[in-house]
Design an enzyme around this catalytic site. Structure first.
Site, PDB file in Angstrom:
ATOM      1  CB  SER A 165     -31.892 -44.008   3.417  1.00 51.75           C
ATOM      2  OG  SER A 165     -31.360 -42.726   3.102  1.00 51.75           O
ATOM      3  CE1 TYR A 178     -35.862 -41.575   7.052  1.00 54.50           C
ATOM      4  CE2 TYR A 178     -33.611 -41.056   6.406  1.00 54.50           C
ATOM      5  CZ  TYR A 178     -34.877 -41.486   6.072  1.00 54.50           C
ATOM      6  OH  TYR A 178     -35.164 -41.817   4.773  1.00 54.50           O
TER       7      TYR A 178
HETATM    8  P1  NAD Z   1     -43.460 -40.071   1.800  1.00 54.99           P
HETATM    9  O1  NAD Z   1     -43.586 -39.236   3.012  1.00 54.99           O
HETATM   10  O2  NAD Z   1     -43.946 -39.559   0.495  1.00 54.99           O
HETATM   11  O3  NAD Z   1     -44.108 -41.488   2.063  1.00 54.99           O
HETATM   12  C1  NAD Z   1     -43.949 -42.161   3.286  1.00 54.99           C
HETATM   13  C2  NAD Z   1     -45.267 -42.789   3.639  1.00 54.99           C
HETATM   14  O4  NAD Z   1     -45.090 -43.543   4.855  1.00 54.99           O
HETATM   15  C3  NAD Z   1     -46.370 -41.820   4.024  1.00 54.99           C
HETATM   16  O5  NAD Z   1     -47.134 -41.402   2.967  1.00 54.99           O
HETATM   17  C4  NAD Z   1     -47.243 -42.588   4.997  1.00 54.99           C
HETATM   18  O6  NAD Z   1     -48.380 -43.168   4.402  1.00 54.99           O
HETATM   19  C5  NAD Z   1     -46.347 -43.699   5.437  1.00 54.99           C
HETATM   20  N1  NAD Z   1     -46.230 -43.683   6.888  1.00 54.99           N
HETATM   21  C6  NAD Z   1     -45.523 -42.856   7.677  1.00 54.99           C
HETATM   22  N2  NAD Z   1     -45.708 -43.161   8.970  1.00 54.99           N
HETATM   23  C7  NAD Z   1     -46.555 -44.215   8.994  1.00 54.99           C
HETATM   24  C8  NAD Z   1     -47.135 -44.989  10.014  1.00 54.99           C
HETATM   25  N3  NAD Z   1     -46.867 -44.778  11.316  1.00 54.99           N
HETATM   26  N4  NAD Z   1     -47.985 -45.985   9.655  1.00 54.99           N
HETATM   27  C9  NAD Z   1     -48.265 -46.243   8.358  1.00 54.99           C
HETATM   28  N5  NAD Z   1     -47.730 -45.553   7.352  1.00 54.99           N
HETATM   29  C10 NAD Z   1     -46.893 -44.550   7.673  1.00 54.99           C
HETATM   30  O7  NAD Z   1     -41.897 -40.409   1.697  1.00 54.99           O
HETATM   31  P2  NAD Z   1     -40.952 -41.066   0.576  1.00 54.99           P
HETATM   32  O8  NAD Z   1     -39.882 -40.093   0.315  1.00 54.99           O
HETATM   33  O9  NAD Z   1     -41.712 -41.652  -0.529  1.00 54.99           O
HETATM   34  O10 NAD Z   1     -40.280 -42.223   1.443  1.00 54.99           O
HETATM   35  C11 NAD Z   1     -40.509 -43.597   1.197  1.00 54.99           C
HETATM   36  C12 NAD Z   1     -39.339 -44.383   1.740  1.00 54.99           C
HETATM   37  O11 NAD Z   1     -38.150 -43.996   1.051  1.00 54.99           O
HETATM   38  C13 NAD Z   1     -39.069 -44.155   3.226  1.00 54.99           C
HETATM   39  O12 NAD Z   1     -38.670 -45.371   3.825  1.00 54.99           O
HETATM   40  C14 NAD Z   1     -37.887 -43.196   3.219  1.00 54.99           C
HETATM   41  O13 NAD Z   1     -37.118 -43.293   4.387  1.00 54.99           O
HETATM   42  C15 NAD Z   1     -37.150 -43.699   2.007  1.00 54.99           C
HETATM   43  N6  NAD Z   1     -36.201 -42.752   1.437  1.00 54.99           N
HETATM   44  C16 NAD Z   1     -36.636 -41.607   0.852  1.00 54.99           C
HETATM   45  C17 NAD Z   1     -35.695 -40.734   0.317  1.00 54.99           C
HETATM   46  C18 NAD Z   1     -36.104 -39.466  -0.362  1.00 54.99           C
HETATM   47  O14 NAD Z   1     -35.213 -38.669  -0.698  1.00 54.99           O
HETATM   48  N7  NAD Z   1     -37.383 -39.204  -0.584  1.00 54.99           N
HETATM   49  C19 NAD Z   1     -34.325 -41.041   0.379  1.00 54.99           C
HETATM   50  C20 NAD Z   1     -33.929 -42.216   0.983  1.00 54.99           C
HETATM   51  C21 NAD Z   1     -34.871 -43.080   1.517  1.00 54.99           C
END
Ligand code: NAD
Length: 273
Positions: A165, A178
């Site tokens: 991130s 986080y």
């Molecule tokens: P999201 O919540 O849509 O998806 C995350 C998924 O992680 C969930 O749907 C779930 O299935 C899975 N998950 C969570 N806990 C779990 C567990 N204990 N076991 C199995 N699966 C689990 O979020 P997103 O925004 O698509 O995030 C995806 C990645 O991108 C993450 O690593 C997040 O940190 C990173 N990220 C997102 C952003 C953003 O702005 N959305 C920015 C930087 C980094």
């Protein structure tokens, strides 16, 4: 799925693939295992990989609906998709699910570590031990567990892609725990890439900036959501469809001389370090 929202409840539906995107068989014959592949960025990566010819195994936590919807999207690209409900923070569960994936697909060529949770807190003092442990267990231990379980089965030319991130580089005032896990993911990526380079297994990461996924409205206040992404040079949040092509590049042979690196997909913020 994020704790209390799913894809159907988002007012503005994220874009998971650009309709004009043409696959060119970059991942034909490959099997990708994607944690958190049911939702958000992981869903988009699943669909892009399928358009490039990969079969996809998705690990998800709780939302059967999200998982089934993503499975349908992958299958509509003409590829196989199986979904597995598991908890990536439990090493025994991870070992078991990887065995199941291997039994179903016979191989794993690409691991995408993507599952994560975040729980904003306005003070360090409000981060309970329970939250701290859960955040680290999910966001970084889970990446270790999956990499360990998959590694013995990754052939030469296999690859691992971790989701970091932008906050690993610039921090975040209310995502202290986080952000610390995301910093750890960058170091994990660099160290594992050095360790696996002699085997020609590449390890890279993608560091998204503000991306419009269910994680955002489910964990941030309304005020934060309204401002989300506006501070970036491009002045808006990104869509999952604008992040996933970076994973395609890192998974494909086009990036055969790239390992230990992080691609920054963040709307223009310069954070390279
Ligand atoms: P999201 O919540 O849509 O998806 C995350 C998924 O992680 C969930 O749907 C779930 O299935 C899975 N998950 C969570 N806990 C779990 C567990 N204990 N076991 C199995 N699966 C689990 O979020 P997103 O925004 O698509 O995030 C995806 C990645 O991108 C993450 O690593 C997040 O940190 C990173 N990220 C997102 C952003 C953003 O702005 N959305 C920015 C930087 C980094």
């Amino acid at each position: 799925m994020s704790p209390d929202i799913d894809q159907h409840e988002m007012q503005q539906e994220p874009e998971y693939i650009k309709s004009e995107y043409r696959g060119s068989g970059k991942l034909t014959g490959k099997v990708a295992l994607i944690s958190g592949g049911d939702s958000g960025i992981g869903r988009s990566v699943s669909v892009y990989f399928a358009r490039e010819g990969a079969d996809v195994a998705i690990l998800y936590h709780e939302s059967d609906t999200d998982a089934q919807d993503t499975k349908a999207l992958v299958e509509s690209e003409g590829q196989r998709c199986e979904v597995y409900s598991t908890d990536v923070s439990d090493s025994a569960a991870v070992d078991a699910v990887v065995e199941n994936v291997l039994a179903d697909f016979g191989q794993i060529d690409i691991l995408v570590n993507n599952a994560a949770i975040q729980n904003p807190q306005h003070s360090l003092l409000d981060i309970s031990d329970k939250q701290l442990h859960k955040t680290f267990q999910t966001n970084i231990y889970g990446y270790f567990y999956l990499a360990k379980a998959v590694l013995p089965h990754l052939g030469s030319a296999g690859c691992i892609i971790n989701t970091a991130s932008v906050v690993a580089y610039r921090g975040h005032d209310i995502l202290i725990d986080y952000s610390a896990t995301k910093g750890a993911i960058v170091s994990f990526t660099r160290s594992l890439s050095l360790n696996l380079a002699p085997k020609n297994i590449r390890v890279n990461a993608v560091a998204p900036g503000p991306i419009w996924t269910p994680l955002i409205p489910s964990t941030f206040s309304k005020e934060k959501v309204e401002k989300f992404g506006k501070h970036t040079p491009l002045g808006r949040p990104g869509q999952p469809s604008e992040v996933a092509p970076a994973y395609v590049f890192l998974a494909s042979n086009e990036s055969s001389y790239i390992t230990g690196q992080v691609i920054h997909v963040n709307g223009g913020e310069v954070v390279n370090a």
